[in-house]
Write a protein that holds these residues in place. Structure first.
Motif, PDB file in Angstrom:
ATOM      1  N   THR A 190       0.817  -1.211   0.000  1.00  0.00           N
ATOM      2  CA  THR A 190       0.000   0.000   0.000  1.00  0.00           C
ATOM      3  C   THR A 190       0.854   1.265   0.000  1.00  0.00           C
ATOM      4  OG1 THR A 190      -0.177   0.009   2.429  1.00  0.00           O
ATOM      5  CG2 THR A 190      -1.899  -1.143   1.188  1.00  0.00           C
ATOM      6  N   SER A 191       2.131   1.139   0.344  1.00  0.00           N
ATOM      7  CA  SER A 191       3.013   2.311   0.385  1.00  0.00           C
ATOM      8  C   SER A 191       3.615   2.647  -0.966  1.00  0.00           C
ATOM      9  CB  SER A 191       4.151   2.069   1.386  1.00  0.00           C
ATOM     10  OG  SER A 191       5.091   1.117   0.881  1.00  0.00           O
ATOM     11  N   LEU A 192       3.414   1.792  -1.963  1.00  0.00           N
ATOM     12  CA  LEU A 192       4.091   1.955  -3.247  1.00  0.00           C
ATOM     13  C   LEU A 192       3.461   3.034  -4.109  1.00  0.00           C
ATOM     14  CD1 LEU A 192       4.583  -1.804  -4.213  1.00  0.00           C
ATOM     15  CD2 LEU A 192       6.205  -0.295  -3.028  1.00  0.00           C
ATOM     16  N   GLU A 193       4.311   3.798  -4.773  1.00  0.00           N
ATOM     17  CA  GLU A 193       3.861   4.752  -5.787  1.00  0.00           C
ATOM     18  C   GLU A 193       3.763   4.031  -7.129  1.00  0.00           C
ATOM     19  OE1 GLU A 193       3.025   7.873  -5.304  1.00  0.00           O
ATOM     20  OE2 GLU A 193       3.580   7.983  -3.178  1.00  0.00           O
ATOM     21  N   THR A 194       2.804   4.437  -7.948  1.00  0.00           N
ATOM     22  CA  THR A 194       2.633   3.831  -9.269  1.00  0.00           C
ATOM     23  C   THR A 194       3.388   4.636 -10.315  1.00  0.00           C
ATOM     24  OG1 THR A 194       0.442   3.015  -8.674  1.00  0.00           O
ATOM     25  CG2 THR A 194       0.967   3.106 -11.010  1.00  0.00           C
ATOM     26  N   ASP A 195       4.213   3.951 -11.101  1.00  0.00           N
ATOM     27  CA  ASP A 195       4.931   4.628 -12.184  1.00  0.00           C
ATOM     28  C   ASP A 195       3.949   5.105 -13.252  1.00  0.00           C
ATOM     29  OD1 ASP A 195       7.409   4.213 -11.031  1.00  0.00           O
ATOM     30  OD2 ASP A 195       7.777   2.344 -12.101  1.00  0.00           O
ATOM     31  N   ASP A 196       4.388   6.090 -14.040  1.00  0.00           N
ATOM     32  CA  ASP A 196       3.572   6.590 -15.138  1.00  0.00           C
ATOM     33  C   ASP A 196       3.375   5.498 -16.191  1.00  0.00           C
ATOM     34  OD1 ASP A 196       3.356   9.079 -13.978  1.00  0.00           O
ATOM     35  OD2 ASP A 196       5.061   9.913 -15.068  1.00  0.00           O
ATOM     36  N   LEU A 197       2.164   5.414 -16.702  1.00  0.00           N
ATOM     37  CA  LEU A 197       1.821   4.414 -17.699  1.00  0.00           C
ATOM     38  C   LEU A 197       1.419   5.088 -19.004  1.00  0.00           C
ATOM     39  CD1 LEU A 197      -0.441   2.124 -15.464  1.00  0.00           C
ATOM     40  CD2 LEU A 197       1.934   1.691 -16.115  1.00  0.00           C
ATOM     41  N   GLN A 198       1.538   4.342 -20.084  1.00  0.00           N
ATOM     42  CA  GLN A 198       1.063   4.785 -21.387  1.00  0.00           C
ATOM     43  C   GLN A 198       0.428   3.592 -22.085  1.00  0.00           C
ATOM     44  OE1 GLN A 198       4.755   6.328 -22.899  1.00  0.00           O
ATOM     45  NE2 GLN A 198       5.432   4.338 -23.688  1.00  0.00           N
ATOM     46  N   ALA A 199      -0.503   3.851 -23.000  1.00  0.00           N
ATOM     47  CA  ALA A 199      -1.237   2.757 -23.632  1.00  0.00           C
ATOM     48  C   ALA A 199      -1.565   3.080 -25.075  1.00  0.00           C
ATOM     49  CB  ALA A 199      -2.526   2.471 -22.857  1.00  0.00           C
ATOM     50  N   TYR A 200      -1.719   2.038 -25.877  1.00  0.00           N
ATOM     51  CA  TYR A 200      -2.209   2.213 -27.240  1.00  0.00           C
ATOM     52  C   TYR A 200      -3.050   0.998 -27.629  1.00  0.00           C
ATOM     53  CZ  TYR A 200       1.749  -0.793 -28.757  1.00  0.00           C
ATOM     54  OH  TYR A 200       2.637  -1.820 -28.926  1.00  0.00           O
ATOM     55  N   ASP A 201      -3.945   1.207 -28.605  1.00  0.00           N
ATOM     56  CA  ASP A 201      -4.838   0.141 -29.052  1.00  0.00           C
ATOM     57  C   ASP A 201      -4.088  -0.867 -29.901  1.00  0.00           C
ATOM     58  OD1 ASP A 201      -6.871   1.514 -27.826  1.00  0.00           O
ATOM     59  OD2 ASP A 201      -7.748   2.294 -29.685  1.00  0.00           O
ATOM     60  N   VAL A 202      -4.426  -2.158 -29.709  1.00  0.00           N
ATOM     61  CA  VAL A 202      -3.912  -3.229 -30.566  1.00  0.00           C
ATOM     62  C   VAL A 202      -5.096  -4.014 -31.110  1.00  0.00           C
ATOM     63  CG1 VAL A 202      -1.690  -3.416 -29.379  1.00  0.00           C
ATOM     64  CG2 VAL A 202      -3.624  -4.802 -28.582  1.00  0.00           C
ATOM     65  N   ALA A 203      -4.839  -4.865 -32.074  1.00  0.00           N
ATOM     66  CA  ALA A 203      -5.918  -5.613 -32.731  1.00  0.00           C
ATOM     67  C   ALA A 203      -6.420  -6.746 -31.846  1.00  0.00           C
ATOM     68  CB  ALA A 203      -5.420  -6.168 -34.059  1.00  0.00           C
ATOM     69  N   SER A 204      -7.639  -7.183 -32.116  1.00  0.00           N
ATOM     70  CA  SER A 204      -8.226  -8.302 -31.381  1.00  0.00           C
ATOM     71  C   SER A 204      -7.477  -9.614 -31.639  1.00  0.00           C
ATOM     72  CB  SER A 204      -9.706  -8.464 -31.751  1.00  0.00           C
ATOM     73  OG  SER A 204      -9.852  -8.661 -33.150  1.00  0.00           O
ATOM     74  N   TYR A 205      -6.517  -9.590 -32.526  1.00  0.00           N
ATOM     75  CA  TYR A 205      -5.630 -10.733 -32.770  1.00  0.00           C
ATOM     76  C   TYR A 205      -5.037 -11.243 -31.457  1.00  0.00           C
ATOM     77  CZ  TYR A 205      -1.546 -13.155 -34.882  1.00  0.00           C
ATOM     78  OH  TYR A 205      -0.589 -14.069 -35.261  1.00  0.00           O
ATOM     79  N   VAL A 206      -4.775 -10.319 -30.524  1.00  0.00           N
ATOM     80  CA  VAL A 206      -4.159 -10.698 -29.252  1.00  0.00           C
ATOM     81  C   VAL A 206      -5.120 -11.477 -28.362  1.00  0.00           C
ATOM     82  CG1 VAL A 206      -4.785  -8.649 -27.893  1.00  0.00           C
ATOM     83  CG2 VAL A 206      -2.618  -9.806 -27.450  1.00  0.00           C
ATOM     84  N   ASN A 207      -6.409 -11.442 -28.659  1.00  0.00           N
ATOM     85  CA  ASN A 207      -7.390 -12.112 -27.812  1.00  0.00           C
ATOM     86  C   ASN A 207      -7.144 -13.612 -27.703  1.00  0.00           C
ATOM     87  OD1 ASN A 207      -8.488  -9.581 -27.739  1.00  0.00           O
ATOM     88  ND2 ASN A 207     -10.457 -10.140 -28.646  1.00  0.00           N
ATOM     89  N   SER A 208      -6.606 -14.201 -28.743  1.00  0.00           N
ATOM     90  CA  SER A 208      -6.315 -15.632 -28.721  1.00  0.00           C
ATOM     91  C   SER A 208      -4.900 -15.872 -28.205  1.00  0.00           C
ATOM     92  CB  SER A 208      -6.450 -16.235 -30.122  1.00  0.00           C
ATOM     93  OG  SER A 208      -5.995 -17.588 -30.116  1.00  0.00           O
ATOM     94  N   ALA A 209      -4.788 -16.659 -27.151  1.00  0.00           N
ATOM     95  CA  ALA A 209      -3.469 -16.972 -26.593  1.00  0.00           C
ATOM     96  C   ALA A 209      -2.624 -17.799 -27.562  1.00  0.00           C
ATOM     97  CB  ALA A 209      -3.631 -17.709 -25.270  1.00  0.00           C
ATOM     98  N   LYS A 210      -3.251 -18.341 -28.589  1.00  0.00           N
ATOM     99  CA  LYS A 210      -2.496 -19.105 -29.590  1.00  0.00           C
ATOM    100  C   LYS A 210      -1.647 -18.189 -30.472  1.00  0.00           C
ATOM    101  CE  LYS A 210      -5.936 -22.824 -29.887  1.00  0.00           C
ATOM    102  NZ  LYS A 210      -6.894 -23.540 -30.777  1.00  0.00           N
ATOM    103  N   ASN A 211      -2.031 -16.914 -30.538  1.00  0.00           N
ATOM    104  CA  ASN A 211      -1.287 -15.958 -31.361  1.00  0.00           C
ATOM    105  C   ASN A 211      -0.142 -15.381 -30.551  1.00  0.00           C
ATOM    106  OD1 ASN A 211      -3.112 -16.339 -33.470  1.00  0.00           O
ATOM    107  ND2 ASN A 211      -4.462 -14.720 -32.716  1.00  0.00           N
ATOM    108  N   ASN A 212       1.064 -15.525 -31.057  1.00  0.00           N
ATOM    109  CA  ASN A 212       2.244 -15.080 -30.312  1.00  0.00           C
ATOM    110  C   ASN A 212       3.318 -14.606 -31.290  1.00  0.00           C
ATOM    111  OD1 ASN A 212       4.350 -14.660 -28.514  1.00  0.00           O
ATOM    112  ND2 ASN A 212       3.927 -16.494 -27.320  1.00  0.00           N
ATOM    113  N   ASP A 213       3.105 -13.428 -31.850  1.00  0.00           N
ATOM    114  CA  ASP A 213       4.065 -12.822 -32.755  1.00  0.00           C
ATOM    115  C   ASP A 213       3.888 -11.311 -32.702  1.00  0.00           C
ATOM    116  OD1 ASP A 213       1.960 -12.074 -34.671  1.00  0.00           O
ATOM    117  OD2 ASP A 213       1.942 -14.195 -35.229  1.00  0.00           O
ATOM    118  N   ASP A 214       4.642 -10.587 -33.515  1.00  0.00           N
ATOM    119  CA  ASP A 214       4.644  -9.123 -33.392  1.00  0.00           C
ATOM    120  C   ASP A 214       3.321  -8.471 -33.800  1.00  0.00           C
ATOM    121  OD1 ASP A 214       4.859  -9.500 -36.112  1.00  0.00           O
ATOM    122  OD2 ASP A 214       6.791  -8.463 -36.307  1.00  0.00           O
TER     123      ASP A 214
END
Length: 221
Positions: A190-214
Motif C-alpha cells: 500500500t506504500s508503493l507509488e505507481t509509475d507513469d503508464l502509457q497505452a495504445y490500441d492493438v488488434a483483437s488478434y491478441v485475444n487468442s493466446a495461440k497468437n504469439n508474434d509481433d
C-alpha cells in the motif's frame, strides 16, 4: 486484473536489469503470455536471487486439485494478507514476475478494445507476485499469482483493477530473504507509488493466446 502480458527482452538484458548471476534455463520471449503458461519469475533463496519458471495460476500447497490454478491467476492485494490461499505466501513466498507490458480490454459500445500498456520511463519491470509448491502423488508444481489493486487515475478509464508494478528501487525489498508478517507485506504494497503508464490500441488478434508474434503488439492504424 492482469490476464495477459508480454516479455520481449533478451536474456542478457533481463540478467543485467535484475542483477541475476546465473543464466535462465530455456528462456523464450513472448508477445502473449497467458494463464496456464510457464512465466519467468525471480525469487530470493536466502543467499541470492534466482530466475526461473513458475506456472501462472496459483495452486496452493493444500489444494486437492491442481485445476484450481486457473481460477487464481490474480490475488487482490487488499485482502491477500487475510485469505487462507495467500496469507502464508505473503509472509514467505513473494516473487517478481518479469514483464515489459501488459494487455487490458476496455469496454466501449458493448465491445472490448484490447490495449497494450507500458511504463513511460523504463521497458522492463516486475509485477508483485506470490508463489507456492504443490505436490500430489508423483506430480510436483511450482505456481504463481499476480497481485492486483484498484486502478490508478490512468487505468480507471480502461479497467477498474490493475496489476501491482513494483518501483525499481522496491523490487529487492519485496523478495528479500526472511519472513515478514502478512500484514507487513500488505502495508509494504500500500506504500508503493505507481509509475507513469502509457497505452495504445492493438488488434483483437491478441485475444487468442495461440497468437504469439509481433502482430500482437502492432498499433492499430
Amino acid at each position: 486484473m492482469c490476464g495477459r502480458y508480454t516479455l520481449l527482452a533478451d536474456e542478457l538484458e533481463i540478467l543485467q536489469e535484475f542483477g541475476i548471476d546465473q543464466p535462465i534455463d530455456d528462456y523464450q520471449p513472448s508477445y502473449n503470455v497467458a494463464p496456464g503458461q510457464n512465466v519467468l519469475a525471480i525469487i530470493h533463496d536466502g543467499k541470492q536471487k534466482r530466475a526461473g519458471y513458475l506456472r501462472w495460476g496459483l495452486v496452493p500447497s493444500w489444494a486437492n486439485d491442481a485445476k484450481i490454478g486457473y481460477k487464481m491467476i490474480n490475488a487482490r492485494s487488499e485482502t491477500a494478507h487475510e485469505k487462507p490461499s495467500f496469507k502464508r505466501l505473503m509472509a514467505r513466498k513473494r516473487c517478481l514476475i518479469v514483464a515489459d507490458s501488459f494487455y487490458e480490454w476496455k469496454r466501449h459500445d458493448g465491445e472490448k478494445q484490447p490495449k497494450r500498456i507500458q511504463l513511460g520511463d523504463r521497458e522492463l519491470f516486475a509485477f508483485a507476485g506470490l508463489w507456492d509448491k504443490w505436490e500430489q502423488d508423483d506430480k510436483k508444481l511450482f505456481t504463481c499469482t499476480i497481485l492486483t489493486k484498484a486502478a490508478n487515475d490512468f487505468m480507471q478509464a480502461i479497467h477498474h483493477r490493475m496489476p501491482i508494478i513494483l518501483p525499481k528501487d522496491k523490487e529487492d525489498a519485496w523478495i528479500e530473504a526472511g519472513s515478514q508478517s502478512p500484514t507487513e507485506a500488505y502495508h509494504f504494497l500500500t506504500s508503493l507509488e505507481t509509475d507513469d503508464l502509457q497505452a495504445y490500441d492493438v488488434a483483437s488478434y491478441v485475444n487468442s493466446a495461440k497468437n504469439n508474434d509481433d502482430m500482437c503488439i502492432a498499433p492499430l492504424a
